[in-house]
Design an enzyme around this catalytic site. Structure first.
Site, mmCIF file in Angstrom:
data_model
loop_
_atom_site.group_PDB
_atom_site.id
_atom_site.type_symbol
_atom_site.label_atom_id
_atom_site.label_comp_id
_atom_site.label_asym_id
_atom_site.label_seq_id
_atom_site.Cartn_x
_atom_site.Cartn_y
_atom_site.Cartn_z
ATOM 1 N N HIS A 148 -78.729 5.171 -78.308
ATOM 2 C CA HIS A 148 -77.574 5.183 -79.220
ATOM 3 C C HIS A 148 -78.052 5.565 -80.627
ATOM 4 O O HIS A 148 -79.171 5.204 -81.030
ATOM 5 C CB HIS A 148 -76.915 3.802 -79.235
ATOM 6 C CG HIS A 148 -75.598 3.811 -79.956
ATOM 7 N ND1 HIS A 148 -75.522 3.748 -81.328
ATOM 8 C CD2 HIS A 148 -74.333 3.929 -79.510
ATOM 9 C CE1 HIS A 148 -74.244 3.807 -81.681
ATOM 10 N NE2 HIS A 148 -73.500 3.914 -80.597
ATOM 11 N N GLU B 26 -77.469 4.362 -83.400
ATOM 12 C CA GLU B 26 -77.901 3.223 -84.222
ATOM 13 C C GLU B 26 -79.323 2.787 -83.852
ATOM 14 O O GLU B 26 -80.074 2.327 -84.707
ATOM 15 C CB GLU B 26 -76.880 2.073 -84.089
ATOM 16 C CG GLU B 26 -75.593 2.416 -84.833
ATOM 17 C CD GLU B 26 -74.329 1.798 -84.269
ATOM 18 O OE1 GLU B 26 -74.397 0.854 -83.469
ATOM 19 O OE2 GLU B 26 -73.234 2.286 -84.638
ATOM 20 N N GLY C 162 -66.378 2.103 -79.802
ATOM 21 C CA GLY C 162 -66.932 0.975 -80.537
ATOM 22 C C GLY C 162 -65.821 0.054 -81.021
ATOM 23 O O GLY C 162 -65.257 -0.728 -80.263
ATOM 24 N N GLY C 163 -65.480 0.175 -82.299
ATOM 25 C CA GLY C 163 -64.537 -0.740 -82.952
ATOM 26 C C GLY C 163 -63.258 -1.011 -82.168
ATOM 27 O O GLY C 163 -62.837 -2.169 -82.036
ATOM 28 N N GLY D 89 -67.754 4.843 -86.529
ATOM 29 C CA GLY D 89 -67.371 3.767 -87.431
ATOM 30 C C GLY D 89 -66.813 4.254 -88.756
ATOM 31 O O GLY D 89 -66.673 3.475 -89.696
ATOM 32 N N ASN E 37 -68.502 -0.115 -76.169
ATOM 33 C CA ASN E 37 -69.760 -0.546 -76.768
ATOM 34 C C ASN E 37 -69.428 -1.595 -77.822
ATOM 35 O O ASN E 37 -68.945 -1.259 -78.900
ATOM 36 C CB ASN E 37 -70.484 0.654 -77.393
ATOM 37 C CG ASN E 37 -71.738 0.237 -78.147
ATOM 38 O OD1 ASN E 37 -72.140 -0.923 -78.092
ATOM 39 N ND2 ASN E 37 -72.345 1.177 -78.855
ATOM 40 N N TRP E 38 -69.699 -2.847 -77.475
ATOM 41 C CA TRP E 38 -69.330 -3.943 -78.388
ATOM 42 C C TRP E 38 -70.330 -4.128 -79.514
ATOM 43 O O TRP E 38 -70.141 -4.995 -80.381
ATOM 44 C CB TRP E 38 -69.210 -5.257 -77.602
ATOM 45 C CG TRP E 38 -67.975 -5.358 -76.765
ATOM 46 C CD1 TRP E 38 -66.896 -4.501 -76.760
ATOM 47 C CD2 TRP E 38 -67.670 -6.384 -75.808
ATOM 48 N NE1 TRP E 38 -65.946 -4.940 -75.872
ATOM 49 C CE2 TRP E 38 -66.400 -6.097 -75.270
ATOM 50 C CE3 TRP E 38 -68.340 -7.517 -75.364
ATOM 51 C CZ2 TRP E 38 -65.796 -6.906 -74.306
ATOM 52 C CZ3 TRP E 38 -67.751 -8.328 -74.410
ATOM 53 C CH2 TRP E 38 -66.482 -8.024 -73.888
ATOM 54 N N LYS E 39 -71.425 -3.392 -79.479
ATOM 55 C CA LYS E 39 -72.455 -3.520 -80.522
ATOM 56 C C LYS E 39 -72.831 -4.998 -80.707
ATOM 57 O O LYS E 39 -72.908 -5.714 -79.720
ATOM 58 C CB LYS E 39 -71.973 -2.833 -81.804
ATOM 59 C CG LYS E 39 -71.546 -1.384 -81.492
ATOM 60 C CD LYS E 39 -71.353 -0.504 -82.674
ATOM 61 C CE LYS E 39 -70.983 0.908 -82.182
ATOM 62 N NZ LYS E 39 -70.825 1.870 -83.244
HETATM 63 P P1 13P Z 1 -66.714 3.603 -83.199
HETATM 64 O O1 13P Z 1 -65.730 3.794 -82.051
HETATM 65 O O2 13P Z 1 -66.585 2.272 -83.859
HETATM 66 O O3 13P Z 1 -66.701 4.768 -84.124
HETATM 67 O O4 13P Z 1 -68.190 3.567 -82.529
HETATM 68 C C1 13P Z 1 -68.559 4.587 -81.679
HETATM 69 C C2 13P Z 1 -69.834 4.230 -81.014
HETATM 70 O O5 13P Z 1 -70.875 4.173 -81.648
HETATM 71 C C3 13P Z 1 -69.800 3.903 -79.574
HETATM 72 O O6 13P Z 1 -71.080 3.845 -79.048
#
Ligand code: 13P
Length: 250
Positions: free
Chosen positions: A96, A98, A235-236, A174, A10-12
């Site tokens: 998600h 977020e 994510g990160g 995160g 998930n590159w956000k």
């Molecule tokens: P991180 O791996 O940055 O904690 O993010 C997780 C996430 O929200 C994946 O959807």
């Protein structure tokens, strides 16, 4: 029951089209021939055409991070399922944390989006997970059950088959604070039992439940060793091709 793992990025709201293309050009050779797990990238909508084109005919699937529940319409700033399909994406994240936290997505909206994704043949990755205050108040199981019932209530087992769940405890996203494999495993068991109640043991046993929240090359092996964990939503640590390839090849 053996379930093929899905390792997803998930590159956000990161990367330009050029950066996304450079990622794929570097990443694909690193995972060429990898068939043990499914691999998927979830970039922002503006990156989808470049990423689907670059991943064409590879072992890497591409999905959207969000869709609107309407097929199309006067919804400024939103992305429709038809647009996502038209650029050859095959998956979508739904709900998600977020989206729930910052954009007001409720269980009812998640349910409508889930139906839209299934109707138009996208593989939905439905994200659920408790906030820190909820965990500390001993409400983790009830929150997960509410989110699952909210999304899946009234659905037939046949309709639900393509669904993937991602368990993402909000306190682990995160923050560098990964859930221990045991905490994640316990939550996954609660989730699978609730899915079994709603959709039957057959669908529940086959459904993949991913873990997300500070997954990194250093902790993925211990997480994936849990019988109940069927993949990762990253994510990160998915933004760099070496790091994400190391996670895929845990
Ligand atoms: P991180 O791996 O940055 O904690 O993010 C997780 C996430 O929200 C994946 O959807």
């Amino acid at each position: 029951m053996s379930r093929k793992a899905l390792i997803a990025a998930n590159w956000k709201m990161y990367k330009t089209p050029a950066e996304a293309k450079a990622f794929v050009d570097s990443f694909l050779p690193k995972v060429a021939g990898h068939t043990r797990d499914e691999i998927a990238l979830f970039p922002s909508p503006v990156l989808l055409p470049a990423v689907t084109a670059a991943c064409h005919a590879s072992n890497v699937a591409v999905g959207a991070q969000n869709i609107h529940f309407a097929e199309q319409g006067a919804y400024t700033g939103e992305t429709s399922v038809l647009q996502v399909r038209a650029v050859d994406a095959t998956h979508t994240l739904i709900g998600h944390s977020e989206r729930r936290q910052y954009f007001g997505e409720t269980d009812a909206i998640v349910k409508k989006k889930l139906y839209t994704a299934l109707t138009y043949g996208l593989v939905p990755v439905v994200c659920i997970g408790e906030m820190l205050e909820e965990r500390e108040a001993g409400q983790t199981a009830s929150v997960l059950k509410r989110q699952i019932t909210g999304a899946f209530g009234g659905m037939t087992p046949e309709t639900a088959e393509p669904i993937v769940i991602a368990y993402e405890p909000v306190w682990a996203i995160g923050t560098g604070r990964t859930a221990t494999p045991e905490i994640a495993g316990d939550a996954h068991r609660v989730i699978r039992a609730e899915v079994a109640k709603l959709l039957g043991p057959g669908v529940a046993g086959a459904m993949r439940i991913l873990y997300g929240g500070s997954v990194k090359p250093e902790n993925v092996t211990r997480l994936m060793a849990q019988e109940e964990i069927d993949g990762a939503l990253v994510g990160g640590a998915s933004l760099d091709p070496d790091s994400f390839a190391a996670i895929v090849k845990y």
